[in-house]
Design an enzyme around this catalytic site. Structure first.
Site, PDB file in Angstrom:
ATOM      1  N   CYS A  28       0.848  -1.190   0.000  1.00 19.68           N
ATOM      2  CA  CYS A  28       0.000   0.000   0.000  1.00 19.68           C
ATOM      3  C   CYS A  28       0.892   1.253   0.000  1.00 19.68           C
ATOM      4  CB  CYS A  28      -0.946   0.106   1.190  1.00 19.68           C
ATOM      5  SG  CYS A  28      -2.143  -1.226   1.260  1.00 19.68           S
TER       6      CYS A  28
ATOM      7  N   ARG B  43       4.071  -0.400  -4.637  1.00 15.46           N
ATOM      8  CA  ARG B  43       3.767  -0.909  -3.296  1.00 15.46           C
ATOM      9  C   ARG B  43       2.431  -1.633  -3.234  1.00 15.46           C
ATOM     10  NH1 ARG B  43       6.975   1.683   0.648  1.00 15.46           N
ATOM     11  NH2 ARG B  43       5.490   1.015   2.226  1.00 15.46           N
TER      12      ARG B  43
ATOM     13  N   TRP C 120      -2.841  -2.705  -1.661  1.00 15.71           N
ATOM     14  CA  TRP C 120      -2.575  -4.142  -1.763  1.00 15.71           C
ATOM     15  C   TRP C 120      -3.472  -4.764  -0.700  1.00 15.71           C
ATOM     16  CZ3 TRP C 120      -0.824  -8.224   1.254  1.00 15.71           C
ATOM     17  CH2 TRP C 120      -0.390  -9.355   0.560  1.00 15.71           C
TER      18      TRP C 120
ATOM     19  N   ASN D  93      -1.966   2.188   5.638  1.00 17.71           N
ATOM     20  CA  ASN D  93      -1.120   1.084   5.175  1.00 17.71           C
ATOM     21  C   ASN D  93      -0.817   0.242   6.406  1.00 17.71           C
ATOM     22  OD1 ASN D  93       0.872  -0.562   4.101  1.00 17.71           O
ATOM     23  ND2 ASN D  93       2.472   1.000   4.242  1.00 17.71           N
ATOM     24  N   GLY D  94      -1.143  -1.065   6.342  1.00 15.41           N
ATOM     25  CA  GLY D  94      -0.875  -1.930   7.491  1.00 15.41           C
ATOM     26  C   GLY D  94      -2.115  -2.713   7.878  1.00 15.41           C
TER      27      GLY D  94
ATOM     28  N   GLU E  35      17.129 -18.415  -6.657  1.00 12.90           N
ATOM     29  CA  GLU E  35      16.758 -17.047  -7.009  1.00 12.90           C
ATOM     30  C   GLU E  35      16.253 -16.972  -8.457  1.00 12.90           C
ATOM     31  OE1 GLU E  35      16.038 -14.427  -5.638  1.00 12.90           O
ATOM     32  OE2 GLU E  35      16.367 -12.835  -7.093  1.00 12.90           O
TER      33      GLU E  35
ATOM     34  N   LYS F 153      12.571 -15.684  -9.514  1.00 12.42           N
ATOM     35  CA  LYS F 153      12.390 -14.566 -10.441  1.00 12.42           C
ATOM     36  C   LYS F 153      11.432 -14.955 -11.553  1.00 12.42           C
ATOM     37  CE  LYS F 153      13.593 -12.050  -8.891  1.00 12.42           C
ATOM     38  NZ  LYS F 153      14.097 -11.437  -7.705  1.00 12.42           N
TER      39      LYS F 153
ATOM     40  N   GLU G  10       7.702 -15.424 -10.223  1.00 16.33           N
ATOM     41  CA  GLU G  10       6.972 -14.236  -9.761  1.00 16.33           C
ATOM     42  C   GLU G  10       6.571 -13.307 -10.888  1.00 16.33           C
ATOM     43  OE1 GLU G  10       9.029 -11.522  -7.087  1.00 16.33           O
ATOM     44  OE2 GLU G  10      10.925 -12.108  -7.950  1.00 16.33           O
TER      45      GLU G  10
ATOM     46  N   HIS H 268      16.986 -37.291  -6.145  1.00 18.80           N
ATOM     47  CA  HIS H 268      16.193 -37.687  -4.973  1.00 18.80           C
ATOM     48  C   HIS H 268      14.724 -37.297  -5.132  1.00 18.80           C
ATOM     49  CE1 HIS H 268      19.833 -38.862  -2.922  1.00 18.80           C
ATOM     50  NE2 HIS H 268      20.367 -37.722  -3.299  1.00 18.80           N
TER      51      HIS H 268
ATOM     52  N   LYS I  55       5.824  -4.561  -3.541  1.00 18.54           N
ATOM     53  CA  LYS I  55       7.141  -4.391  -2.945  1.00 18.54           C
ATOM     54  C   LYS I  55       6.944  -3.999  -1.487  1.00 18.54           C
ATOM     55  CE  LYS I  55      11.492  -3.403  -4.707  1.00 18.54           C
ATOM     56  NZ  LYS I  55      11.937  -4.617  -5.348  1.00 18.54           N
TER      57      LYS I  55
END
Ligand code: F6R
Length: 613
Positions: free
Chosen positions: A2, A27, A74, A100-101, A486, A490, A493, A509, A608
């Site tokens: 947010c 955000r 968000w 935000n939160g 990583e 990437k 996402e 395995h 983010k």
């Protein structure tokens, strides 16, 4: 998570707020809204979708006024739709809030307010908070500033809020706990935002609100700051060092591509001034007072999330190799909830681009409580983690706006390398010769990164071949095992292709069962680093018809004969290869995502700076 923005002064607020929301859209981007105050009252405009959807919706509506607040969301409580979008109004329509939160005890507050006759339009915790503020204001006959303070004393959770009141056209109230707020100080005007990016084109003087602080922001007056406990605070004005071009695309089609290409520079910026040109000694000013603590630590515990956790895994190899200190790398979210054993002789090191990740912050708080030394490696200057830690080092990557982390990762690895080299040399666990060779290589690594970036066209061609697959496997060993993780993160996402990273030897395995002639496998097979063993793993893949993309050291012949595609990186010490091998994987994800029509900078469901648990 947010983005919040606000303006109070003599200019038209709406264009400033919309521009700010676009800058903060990384955000969160599932809905957006503004509230603008003028002599007719407060008008709220909200829309599901991106800031552009809000602009289209608002185009033929009145948005005039010189005070306003805006929000890009968000979703946490309630689906993303127009009703749940912020701002939210009090029952009497006189107060408007952006948040935000998360308000954790919103359900019990809501029940109590409902018993008093309040009714709610949305499913959000935020609407509950503004009704609580309204209730206190009306019953206790106090100012908005005081009502916000009393309300927040009842609230459990994390928040950054801004509240405005009808008729109060030169003032809003802001507060923070666990979510950032920056106030830009202009001449008879103030800007407010979740971070400095919407502010820097107007002023470089900012005040960072601290946790538990509430500010009365009045365009004609000095800032007034209090704590929730009603203690007055003196605002401290910081000078911003950001420049506008660092937060714009600068000719690149996407922030992610710009940030991938910025890596040689961000590596250099991260190294700058940290290696003595004559003695070649490492000097990390931020942690120099804690060098002995780190050297004598029984254990280094690295806590982080996502990409930063992958950087932490590379840190484990580096610290154990160079400094012979045992390292544990923990997902911050697991660590904080599992009653971990933390001793005073432990050093707990948090890695975070944003410096705001809720789980990482909470893990650090826990470690601090137990008496450990807590350190941080962060990118965003003045964020919560650097403020909490005993000491730390910034990465100097510059603002990272693409939601998928790229340059932040490489610069985190650079700082970890510097730390491990410095401690290793000091402890004598690294020979002088090795130290000097590694430092020399590190000082010039940006040139090799430039060279790797030249593989972009080749990678774009490879992406064409694989853009329609449903699964990907990434394999690596040693220092390049975290790079495989990583690379897979990437890809998934931003392209929504299912991808998994594995240590190459683990393939047999289980994951080997997935391999058929449809399955692309990315293998990091650079020289050294168990090269022969990786070659055996490649043979195993080939024998089952898998399609191979290999990252190899230039001049490699063996893997070239086996792999369908080879991307060459310059020869380099194994310990520094992640700084190179990671880059083709970033580019591969970028091109595949683009070809699949995905929003590279704002992938679905993500945001983010994850400021909620
Ligand atoms: C992946 C990504 C996330 C972040 C994670 C931690 O590209 O960006 O996995 O790495 O949310 O964020 P920070 O580093 O801000 O703590």
């Amino acid at each position: 998570m947010c983005g919040i923005v606000g303006y109070v002064g003599s200019k038209e607020a709406y264009p400033i707020i919309i521009k700010g929301l676009r800058r903060l859209e990384y955000r969160g981007y599932d809905s957006a809204g503004v509230a603008i105050g003028n002599n007719s009252g407060i008008s709220q405009l909200k829309q599901k979708g991106k800031v552009a959807d809000l602009e289209a919706y608002a185009a033929d509506k009145d948005s005039s006024g010189s005070i306003g607040i805006g929000h890009t969301r968000w979703a946490t409580h309630g689906v993303p739709n127009q009703v749940n979008a912020h701002p939210h109004m009090s029952g009497d329509g006189k107060l408007s809030i952006i948040h935000n939160g998360i308000i954790e005890n919103y359900a019990s507050i809501k029940t109590a307010l409902q018993a008093k006759g309040h009714t709610f339009k949305s499913d959000t915790d935020t609407e509950v908070l503004i009704h609580l503020i309204e209730d206190i204001k009306n019953h206790e006959k106090v100012s908005l500033f005081e009502a916000v303070r009393i309300a927040l004393a009842e609230v459990i959770g994390a928040y950054a809020i801004v509240v405005m009141e009808e008729g109060l056209n030169n003032e809003f109230i802001a507060a923070r706990k666990g979510s950032p707020i920056v106030i830009g100080v202009g001449r008879d005007e103030y800007y407010i935002a979740s971070d400095a990016t919407p502010i820097i084109e107007y002023t470089n003087e900012v005040v960072y609100l601290e946790d538990g602080e509430i500010a009365r922001v009045n365009s004609g007056e000095e800032l007034e700051i209090k704590t929730i406990e009603n203690e007055s605070k003196t605002p401290y004005i910081h000078e911003l060092e950001l420049s506008l071009d660092t937060i714009e695309k600068g000719g690149f089609p996407h922030f992610m591509l710009k940030e991938i290409y910025e890596q040689p520079k961000s590596i250099l910026d991260t190294l700058r001034g940290r290696i003595n040109p004559e003695t070649k000694e490492v000097k990390l000013g931020g942690i120099s007072d804690y060098e002995q603590k780190i050297m004598n630590a029984d254990r280094i515990i690295i806590v982080a999330c996502g990409t930063s956790w992958h950087a932490g895994l590379i840190g484990e190899y580096l610290f154990e190799d160079f400094a012979r200190i045992p390292v544990e790398v923990e997902y911050a979210s697991e660590f904080r909830y599992r009653n971990p054993i933390i001793r005073e002789t432990d050093v707990v090191l948090a890695i975070s681009q944003s410096g705001e990740t809720a789980d990482t912050l909470a893990a650090l708080e826990l470690a601090k409580e137990k008496g450990a030394t807590i350190l941080g490696i962060c990118n965003v200057v003045g964020s919560s983690i650097p403020r909490l830690t005993h000491a730390g080092s910034y990465t100097h990557a510059g603002p990272e706006i693409g939601v998928a982390s790229t340059k932040a990762f490489t610069t985190q690895v650079v700082v970890l390398t510097l730390m491990a080299l410095g401690i290793g040399k000091e402890k004598g666990t690294l020979s002088n010769t090795d130290y000097h060779q590694l430092i020399t290589e590190l000082e010039l690594i940006h040139e090799k990164v430039e060279k790797v970036l030249k593989t972009n066209d080749q990678i774009e061609e490879i992406a064409k071949e694989f853009k329609d697959v449903s699964n990907f496997l990434y394999l690596g060993r040693g220092y390049n095992f975290p790079v495989a993780l990583e690379g897979a993160l990437k890809l998934k996402e931003i392209s929504y292709i299912h991808a998994e990273g594995y240590p190459a030897a683990e393939m047999k395995h289980g994951p080997i069962a997935l391999i058929d002639d449809e399955m692309p496998i990315v293998v990091i097979a650079t020289k050294k680093g168990n090269y022969e063993k990786v070659v055996s793993n490649i043979q195993e893949v080939k024998a089952r018809g898998g399609r191979l993309i290999a990252i190899v050291t230039e001049g490699d012949k063996t893997v070239k004969e086996l792999a369908d595609y080879c991307i060459e990186i310059p020869n380099c010490f194994e310990e520094l290869t992640p700084l190179l091998t990671n880059i083709p994987l970033q580019l591969l994800s970028y091109h595949i995502a683009l070809m699949r029509g995905c929003n590279v900078d704002q992938p679905r469901n993500l945001a983010k700076s994850v400021t909620v648990e």
